[in-house]
Design a protein around this motif. Structure first.
Motif, PDB file in Angstrom:
ATOM      1  N   ARG A  77       1.009  -1.289   0.013  1.00  0.00           N
ATOM      2  CA  ARG A  77       0.170   0.003  -0.169  1.00  0.00           C
ATOM      3  C   ARG A  77       0.970   1.445   0.753  1.00  0.00           C
ATOM      4  O   ARG A  77       1.942   1.511   0.712  1.00  0.00           O
ATOM      5  N   SER A  78       0.530   2.359  -0.577  1.00  0.00           N
ATOM      6  CA  SER A  78       0.812   3.256  -0.430  1.00  0.00           C
ATOM      7  C   SER A  78       0.415   4.329   1.017  1.00  0.00           C
ATOM      8  O   SER A  78       1.277   5.580   0.945  1.00  0.00           O
ATOM      9  N   ASP A  79      -0.094   4.221   1.492  1.00  0.00           N
ATOM     10  CA  ASP A  79      -0.690   4.943   2.784  1.00  0.00           C
ATOM     11  C   ASP A  79      -1.398   6.452   2.328  1.00  0.00           C
ATOM     12  O   ASP A  79      -0.899   7.105   3.134  1.00  0.00           O
ATOM     13  N   VAL A  80      -1.433   6.358   1.572  1.00  0.00           N
ATOM     14  CA  VAL A  80      -1.755   8.041   0.909  1.00  0.00           C
ATOM     15  C   VAL A  80      -3.706   7.543   0.676  1.00  0.00           C
ATOM     16  O   VAL A  80      -3.758   6.946   0.215  1.00  0.00           O
ATOM     17  N   ALA A 126      -4.932  15.172  10.374  1.00  0.00           N
ATOM     18  CA  ALA A 126      -4.094  14.798  11.892  1.00  0.00           C
ATOM     19  C   ALA A 126      -4.944  13.843  11.928  1.00  0.00           C
ATOM     20  O   ALA A 126      -4.123  12.776  12.420  1.00  0.00           O
ATOM     21  N   GLU A 127      -6.591  13.001  11.817  1.00  0.00           N
ATOM     22  CA  GLU A 127      -6.459  12.025  12.528  1.00  0.00           C
ATOM     23  C   GLU A 127      -5.573  10.470  11.169  1.00  0.00           C
ATOM     24  O   GLU A 127      -5.522   9.843  11.792  1.00  0.00           O
ATOM     25  N   ALA A 128      -5.553  11.067   9.959  1.00  0.00           N
ATOM     26  CA  ALA A 128      -4.704   9.916   9.086  1.00  0.00           C
ATOM     27  C   ALA A 128      -3.373   9.542   9.850  1.00  0.00           C
ATOM     28  O   ALA A 128      -3.025   8.725   9.437  1.00  0.00           O
ATOM     29  N   ASN A 129      -2.753  11.517  10.129  1.00  0.00           N
ATOM     30  CA  ASN A 129      -1.681  11.357  10.850  1.00  0.00           C
ATOM     31  C   ASN A 129      -1.726  10.078  12.154  1.00  0.00           C
ATOM     32  O   ASN A 129       0.150   9.571  11.765  1.00  0.00           O
ATOM     33  N   VAL A 130      -2.316   9.545  12.918  1.00  0.00           N
ATOM     34  CA  VAL A 130      -2.906   9.256  13.858  1.00  0.00           C
ATOM     35  C   VAL A 130      -2.591   7.339  13.040  1.00  0.00           C
ATOM     36  O   VAL A 130      -2.026   6.679  14.257  1.00  0.00           O
ATOM     37  N   ASP A 131      -3.191   7.753  12.201  1.00  0.00           N
ATOM     38  CA  ASP A 131      -3.525   6.636  11.320  1.00  0.00           C
ATOM     39  C   ASP A 131      -2.253   5.922  10.370  1.00  0.00           C
ATOM     40  O   ASP A 131      -2.069   5.310   9.975  1.00  0.00           O
ATOM     41  N   GLY A 132      -1.138   6.773  10.506  1.00  0.00           N
ATOM     42  CA  GLY A 132       0.023   6.194   9.832  1.00  0.00           C
ATOM     43  C   GLY A 132      -0.310   6.740   8.314  1.00  0.00           C
ATOM     44  O   GLY A 132       0.398   6.171   7.197  1.00  0.00           O
ATOM     45  N   LYS A 133      -0.910   7.630   7.970  1.00  0.00           N
ATOM     46  CA  LYS A 133      -0.914   7.669   6.555  1.00  0.00           C
ATOM     47  C   LYS A 133      -1.118   9.503   6.290  1.00  0.00           C
ATOM     48  O   LYS A 133      -1.670   9.952   7.180  1.00  0.00           O
ATOM     49  N   GLN A 134      -1.264   9.757   4.929  1.00  0.00           N
ATOM     50  CA  GLN A 134      -0.798  10.776   4.420  1.00  0.00           C
ATOM     51  C   GLN A 134      -2.518  11.078   3.271  1.00  0.00           C
ATOM     52  O   GLN A 134      -2.895  10.485   2.917  1.00  0.00           O
ATOM     53  N   ILE A 135      -2.722  12.909   3.355  1.00  0.00           N
ATOM     54  CA  ILE A 135      -3.794  13.331   1.992  1.00  0.00           C
ATOM     55  C   ILE A 135      -3.205  13.377   1.540  1.00  0.00           C
ATOM     56  O   ILE A 135      -2.306  14.608   1.389  1.00  0.00           O
TER      57      ILE A 135
END
Length: 407
Positions: free
Chosen positions: A58-61, A87-96
């Motif tokens: 996955r890209s985590d994006v 901010a929520e994505a950052n906690v989840d290890g993802k980027q927007i």
């Protein structure tokens, strides 16, 4: 540098459990995940993103479209939503990732390009049109996505297979209009959007139905919280043609004697359509629409708006009209100088500064639920008609007296 073992010690679990919580959260209990997330946050741990992406493929994006070009309108609330989502994505290890939205065909081409390059795991769709082709296209092309909004104008069975989070604007606008009626207002106009989105129709329906239920619209029929759109298939088209959509709110040059958009519905013995104006999302548009509403109906004593931007414009316009009526010695100045209540939606900084009633959206919950659904979709969980996949959140009405109240 903080390691995964430091997090494990802090959370009181094994390092393998921490690894599972990061890479396969579905196999770790919610309580344990919460402890681990708290430890990660407190220690400032940053997982090795490159290694995790190689393992997961996955890209985590997560990509989000934002209006661009002539379609773009200032939206402090959407900006706030994007910050909360990031901010929520950052906690989840993802980027927007943000990409420009100009129209549906160009957006689909942009998403197709992202898919070809494997740049994104999921899409967050927003600003859904009544006849929006994006959800169906994404389903057909097997691209994971979630909606901020609802899948308007789709058959119920198909709509149930689409994960979404929305805010109940219908009930909020309906309650706001009721409050105005309870406060003695009987000549309540509406300034909405002519964008054709389901949200535009939904909020218009809230104003409309409050008037119908109060007995203020002759021959009125209740449209309901879905405006006849969610899961209604072809019936949604007839609802829009009946006067609730962009067509029903579009600003057109019509005389008061012409048949109104809502058929035989009449308000204060005038066509209902003359009390509602559709325009674009801008303060200046709110000013112009309020001036037009007052010109049509000098007895106007309240205006309901689906955004704070439109409300500020309307409030400015009414203040300007009153001021010049006093200066010019208008014979109707006694009626004009009574407070005209203007209400908004979003409870933004401008609603607080200008002190008008507004509606607070739970954007933090929206962001959290969208990311939860995204995670569940990517983990392969089957989408069902369970409410965990379809969240209609209740906003909060924030009542403030008119800043020009003298009564």
């Amino acid at each position: 540098m903080v390691s995964i073992r430091d997090v494990a010690r802090k959370a009181g679990v094994s390092h393998q459990t921490v690894s599972n919580a990061i890479n396969s959260p579905n196999i770790v209990s919610a309580a344990t995940r919460a402890k681990i997330q708290e430890a990660i946050k407190e220690l400032g741990y940053k997982p090795n993103a490159s290694a995790r992406r190689l393992r997961s493929g996955r890209s985590d994006v997560v990509a989000v479209g934002i209006s661009a070009g002539k379609h773009r309108a200032p939206s402090p609330i959407f900006d706030e939503f994007l910050h909360l989502l990031a901010a929520e994505a950052n906690v989840d290890g993802k980027q927007i990732m943000l990409y420009p939205r100009i129209d549906e065909p160009s957006e689909i081409r942009h998403i197709e390009s992202l898919m070809e390059q494997s740049d994104v795991d999921a899409i967050v769709l927003n600003e859904l049109e009544v006849a929006d082709g994006r959800p169906r296209w994404l389903i057909e092309h097997h691209q994971p996505f979630v909606l901020f909004g609802r899948p308007w104008n789709l058959p119920a069975e198909e709509a149930s297979q689409i994960p979404w989070v929305d805010v109940d604007g219908y009930s909020a606008i309906k309650e706001m209009t009721r409050r105005l009626i309870e406060a003695g207002r009987r000549h309540i106009g509406y300034i909405g959007w002519n964008s054709g989105t389901g949200t535009a129709i939904n909020r218009y329906a809230g104003w409309h139905d409050a008037l119908v239920e109060a007995g203020l619209i002759a021959n009125g029929r209740v449209l309901g919280g879905n405006g006849g759109l969610v899961g209604s298939g072809s019936d949604a088209g007839s609802a829009a043609e009946g006067g609730v959509g962009a067509e029903g709110l579009a600003r057109e040059e019509r005389s008061a004697g012409e048949k109104d958009f809502a058929g035989e519905e009449r308000y204060d013995d005038t066509p209902l359509s003359s009390w509602a104006i559709g325009t674009v999302e801008a303060m200046r548009a709110g000013e112009e629409a309020a001036a037009e509403l007052y010109e049509r109906h000098p007895e106007l004593d309240a205006i309901v708006c689906p955004s704070d931007n439109l409300a500020v414009g309307a409030l400015s316009s009414i203040s300007h009209i009153v001021k010049h009526a006093v200066i010019d010695g208008n014979p109707n100045v006694a009626m004009l100088s009574r407070p005209v209540w203007v209400t908004g939606f979003d409870n933004s900084a401008i609603a607080k500064a200008f002190s008008f009633p507004s509606i607070q959206q739970p954007l933090d919950v929206v962001a959290r639920e969208l990311l939860r659904m995204t995670r569940d979709v990517l983990d392969g969980k089957p989408i069902t008609d369970d409410e965990n996949w379809h969240k209609l959140l209740q906003p909060e009405l924030v009542w403030r007296n008119s800043p020009y109240e003298t009564e």
